[in-house]
Design a protein around this motif. Structure first.
Motif, short mmCIF file in Angstrom:
data_model
loop_
_atom_site.label_atom_id
_atom_site.label_comp_id
_atom_site.label_asym_id
_atom_site.label_seq_id
_atom_site.Cartn_x
_atom_site.Cartn_y
_atom_site.Cartn_z
N UNK A 150 0.76 -1.27 -0.09
CA UNK A 150 -0.16 0.18 -0.11
C UNK A 150 0.81 1.21 -0.01
N UNK A 151 2.13 0.91 0.38
CA UNK A 151 3.28 2.33 -0.20
C UNK A 151 3.39 2.59 -1.37
N UNK A 152 2.66 3.01 -2.17
CA UNK A 152 2.72 3.19 -3.48
C UNK A 152 3.95 3.95 -4.33
N UNK A 153 4.26 4.91 -3.44
CA UNK A 153 5.15 6.00 -4.05
C UNK A 153 5.90 6.44 -3.31
N UNK A 154 7.56 6.83 -3.67
CA UNK A 154 8.29 7.64 -2.95
C UNK A 154 8.64 8.90 -3.80
N UNK B 246 7.51 0.55 -7.25
CA UNK B 246 7.20 2.00 -6.62
C UNK B 246 7.11 2.96 -7.80
N UNK B 247 6.12 3.97 -7.63
CA UNK B 247 5.95 5.05 -8.65
C UNK B 247 7.18 6.13 -8.04
N UNK B 248 7.86 6.98 -8.87
CA UNK B 248 8.77 7.63 -8.23
C UNK B 248 8.35 9.08 -8.66
N UNK B 249 8.23 10.09 -7.63
CA UNK B 249 7.68 11.41 -7.74
C UNK B 249 8.84 12.21 -7.76
N UNK B 250 8.90 13.30 -8.70
CA UNK B 250 10.08 13.87 -8.95
C UNK B 250 9.82 15.38 -8.93
N UNK B 251 10.27 16.19 -8.00
CA UNK B 251 10.17 17.58 -7.92
C UNK B 251 11.08 18.37 -9.13
#
Length: 284
Positions: A187-191, A226-231
């Motif tokens: 359920x931890x889908x992204x970082x 995991x999805x990887x979220x980029x700023x």
């Protein structure tokens, strides 16, 4: 490769398990394993301050806080953390609050979460994650800062790689440390790689180099689902440069559909009070 900005649509869901994990991207959407578009309603839970653990545990139990989130019809939590917590993971709650002279917070924690007072700060994150999973709430782990403190300013030493507190190797190790917590927690889908890069040192070459390195050596290396979220740059107001060179062009095909870009918009972001986040999208 044609570039598209991936956006998490914010809508209410009654049960996250109507979606089949893991998630990936398609066009401008996040989709589940069956190709259904994923829509989430998310709330931020800060855990990147000096106590080195999620906030509010001196006021309520972890279970009660998560139940409040559930009762608010939220289906997702963005749980922030500092790199400091990954480097002081054996520090206990009692030690953490005592070293900061937080007497009232210490008493409140013992009243509301008595069984956890001698747990390590790392284990507090584990317990929060487990409780969110118990109540069917998805999680995005967000690396907010390196040195635990309130975010943000141009001169806080946390803004860009090479700043006083932003050591690249410690950051990579910290991402790996937190990614390991996700392996048995689907359920931890992204970082996210880092919140709101900023400051006088920011530049595109180092941005690309460190973003790709963190993807390949840390997050996808430890947990490829995991999805990887980029700023972007400038407090995540600027993602315009990825129009000409999207990160997807720099990573293996297996990772390309795990990339999610995030852009931030606030009332003080110089777009005017009547503007909305479409202004950011239009510049990409």
């Amino acid at each position: 490769m044609m570039f598209r900005m991936f956006v998490v649509n914010i809508l209410f869901l009654t049960n996250i398990y109507s979606y089949e994990l893991p998630f990936s991207t398609l066009g401008n959407s996040i989709i589940d394993a069956n190709g259904a578009v994923v829509r989430m309603r998310c709330v931020n839970w800060p855990g990147s301050m000096e106590t080195l653990m999620p906030e509010g545990l001196q006021h309520n139990s972890i279970d009660n806080i998560v139940l409040i989130i559930k009762q608010m019809n939220m289906t997702c939590v963005r749980l922030t953390y500092s790199i400091d917590v990954t480097r002081s993971s054996d520090l206990t709650v009692y030690q953490s609050l005592s070293r900061l002279n937080l007497t009232f917070a210490l008493q409140g924690f013992m009243n509301n979460n008595p069984s956890l007072i001698n747990s390590t700060v790392s284990n507090i994150f584990n317990t929060v994650l487990d409780t969110l999973g118990k109540y069917n709430i998805l999680v995005l782990l967000d690396n907010h800062v390196s040195k635990a403190m309130w975010c943000c300013s141009d001169f806080d030493g946390n803004g860009f790689w090479g700043d006083r507190y932003f050591d690249v190797e410690q950051w990579i190790d910290g991402l790996k440390f937190m990614a390991n917590k996700t392996i048995d927690r689907p359920y931890v889908i992204a970082m996210s790689l880092r919140n709101e890069l900023r400051g006088v040192r920011q530049n595109q070459p180092h941005w690309y180099h460190n973003v790709v390195r963190a993807i390949l050596e840390a997050i996808s290396f430890v947990n490829p689902r995991l999805l990887i979220v980029i700023s972007g740059l400038n407090y995540d107001l600027n993602l315009s440069f990825i129009r000409s060179l999207p990160v997807q062009n720099l990573v293996p095909i297996s990772i390309q559909k795990k990339i999610v870009y995030e852009a931030h918009w606030y009332s003080w972001s110089y777009y005017g009070l009547l503007s909305d986040c479409n202004h950011i999208k239009d510049t990409i």
